[in-house]
Motif scaffolding. Sequence first.
Motif, PDB file in Angstrom:
ATOM      1  N   ASN A  30       0.829  -1.216   0.000  1.00 36.08           N
ATOM      2  CA  ASN A  30       0.000   0.000   0.000  1.00 36.08           C
ATOM      3  C   ASN A  30       0.859   1.260   0.000  1.00 36.08           C
ATOM      4  OD1 ASN A  30      -2.446  -1.336  -0.079  1.00 36.08           O
ATOM      5  ND2 ASN A  30      -2.655  -1.404   2.136  1.00 36.08           N
ATOM      6  N   GLN A  31       1.962   1.252   0.749  1.00 33.01           N
ATOM      7  CA  GLN A  31       2.843   2.418   0.769  1.00 33.01           C
ATOM      8  C   GLN A  31       3.486   2.645  -0.595  1.00 33.01           C
ATOM      9  OE1 GLN A  31       5.421   1.321   4.029  1.00 33.01           O
ATOM     10  NE2 GLN A  31       4.224   2.516   5.500  1.00 33.01           N
ATOM     11  N   ILE A  32       3.917   1.558  -1.233  1.00 30.60           N
ATOM     12  CA  ILE A  32       4.503   1.677  -2.574  1.00 30.60           C
ATOM     13  C   ILE A  32       3.444   2.159  -3.560  1.00 30.60           C
ATOM     14  CG2 ILE A  32       5.557   0.407  -4.488  1.00 30.60           C
ATOM     15  CD1 ILE A  32       6.852  -1.423  -2.363  1.00 30.60           C
ATOM     16  N   SER A  33       2.235   1.600  -3.468  1.00 31.15           N
ATOM     17  CA  SER A  33       1.135   2.017  -4.348  1.00 31.15           C
ATOM     18  C   SER A  33       0.837   3.503  -4.187  1.00 31.15           C
ATOM     19  CB  SER A  33      -0.131   1.218  -4.049  1.00 31.15           C
ATOM     20  OG  SER A  33       0.023  -0.118  -4.429  1.00 31.15           O
ATOM     21  N   ASP A  34       0.784   3.965  -2.951  1.00 29.38           N
ATOM     22  CA  ASP A  34       0.507   5.380  -2.696  1.00 29.38           C
ATOM     23  C   ASP A  34       1.586   6.270  -3.299  1.00 29.38           C
ATOM     24  OD1 ASP A  34      -1.758   4.618  -1.308  1.00 29.38           O
ATOM     25  OD2 ASP A  34      -0.869   4.920   0.680  1.00 29.38           O
ATOM     26  N   SER A  35       2.839   5.903  -3.115  1.00 29.17           N
ATOM     27  CA  SER A  35       3.940   6.705  -3.656  1.00 29.17           C
ATOM     28  C   SER A  35       3.910   6.734  -5.178  1.00 29.17           C
ATOM     29  CB  SER A  35       5.284   6.144  -3.184  1.00 29.17           C
ATOM     30  OG  SER A  35       5.409   6.261  -1.796  1.00 29.17           O
ATOM     31  N   LEU A  36       3.705   5.576  -5.799  1.00 22.57           N
ATOM     32  CA  LEU A  36       3.660   5.525  -7.263  1.00 22.57           C
ATOM     33  C   LEU A  36       2.444   6.266  -7.805  1.00 22.57           C
ATOM     34  CD1 LEU A  36       4.783   1.843  -7.900  1.00 22.57           C
ATOM     35  CD2 LEU A  36       6.113   3.931  -8.260  1.00 22.57           C
ATOM     36  N   ARG A  45      -3.399  12.021 -15.293  1.00 14.98           N
ATOM     37  CA  ARG A  45      -4.422  11.538 -14.363  1.00 14.98           C
ATOM     38  C   ARG A  45      -4.709  10.079 -14.657  1.00 14.98           C
ATOM     39  NH1 ARG A  45      -3.887  13.787 -10.100  1.00 14.98           N
ATOM     40  NH2 ARG A  45      -4.568  15.897  -9.819  1.00 14.98           N
ATOM     41  N   VAL A  46      -3.984   9.203 -13.985  1.00 19.11           N
ATOM     42  CA  VAL A  46      -4.123   7.767 -14.245  1.00 19.11           C
ATOM     43  C   VAL A  46      -4.939   7.053 -13.176  1.00 19.11           C
ATOM     44  CG1 VAL A  46      -1.971   7.664 -15.539  1.00 19.11           C
ATOM     45  CG2 VAL A  46      -1.946   7.205 -13.086  1.00 19.11           C
ATOM     46  N   GLY A  47      -5.245   7.724 -12.093  1.00 22.51           N
ATOM     47  CA  GLY A  47      -5.943   7.067 -10.993  1.00 22.51           C
ATOM     48  C   GLY A  47      -4.959   6.370 -10.072  1.00 22.51           C
ATOM     49  N   ARG A  48      -5.431   5.371  -9.383  1.00 21.25           N
ATOM     50  CA  ARG A  48      -4.589   4.676  -8.400  1.00 21.25           C
ATOM     51  C   ARG A  48      -3.735   3.606  -9.064  1.00 21.25           C
ATOM     52  NH1 ARG A  48      -3.127   3.850  -3.459  1.00 21.25           N
ATOM     53  NH2 ARG A  48      -3.101   1.815  -2.464  1.00 21.25           N
ATOM     54  N   VAL A  49      -2.451   3.683  -8.808  1.00 18.73           N
ATOM     55  CA  VAL A  49      -1.516   2.647  -9.236  1.00 18.73           C
ATOM     56  C   VAL A  49      -1.530   1.573  -8.156  1.00 18.73           C
ATOM     57  CG1 VAL A  49       0.896   2.110  -9.736  1.00 18.73           C
ATOM     58  CG2 VAL A  49      -0.080   4.286 -10.484  1.00 18.73           C
ATOM     59  N   ALA A  50      -1.843   0.362  -8.548  1.00 17.67           N
ATOM     60  CA  ALA A  50      -1.911  -0.744  -7.592  1.00 17.67           C
ATOM     61  C   ALA A  50      -0.716  -1.662  -7.769  1.00 17.67           C
ATOM     62  CB  ALA A  50      -3.199  -1.530  -7.788  1.00 17.67           C
ATOM     63  N   VAL A  51      -0.064  -1.983  -6.670  1.00 17.08           N
ATOM     64  CA  VAL A  51       1.038  -2.930  -6.675  1.00 17.08           C
ATOM     65  C   VAL A  51       0.469  -4.304  -6.393  1.00 17.08           C
ATOM     66  CG1 VAL A  51       3.148  -3.634  -5.469  1.00 17.08           C
ATOM     67  CG2 VAL A  51       2.750  -1.234  -5.976  1.00 17.08           C
TER      68      VAL A  51
END
Length: 85
Positions: A30-36, A45-51
């Motif tokens: 989640n932390q990596i996803s938030d940073s990316l 504007r790509v939205g949420r990047v999910a790891v």
Amino acid sequence: MKHFSFRIFVIFIFIIGISPLVLAQKKTENQISDSLTVIANMYSRVGRVAVSDFVINLKANTIIVKANDRLSNIPFRPYNVARIY
């Protein structure tokens, strides 16, 4: 009956022992996803990047991060890549 109880006990201990590791990995994902997501949305504007997964290789000093397609929508330039690192 003792053998069955012992199996249940071992399974319970295994689940209790593994749970914190799974939670720690999810927190890191989640932390990596938030940073990316923050970095990617600076450019488009790509939205949420999910790891979906990450692998740490201590011998090679590398981390492999697998993310969804939304991360591919940003231009990978030296300054972007440096910020991601």
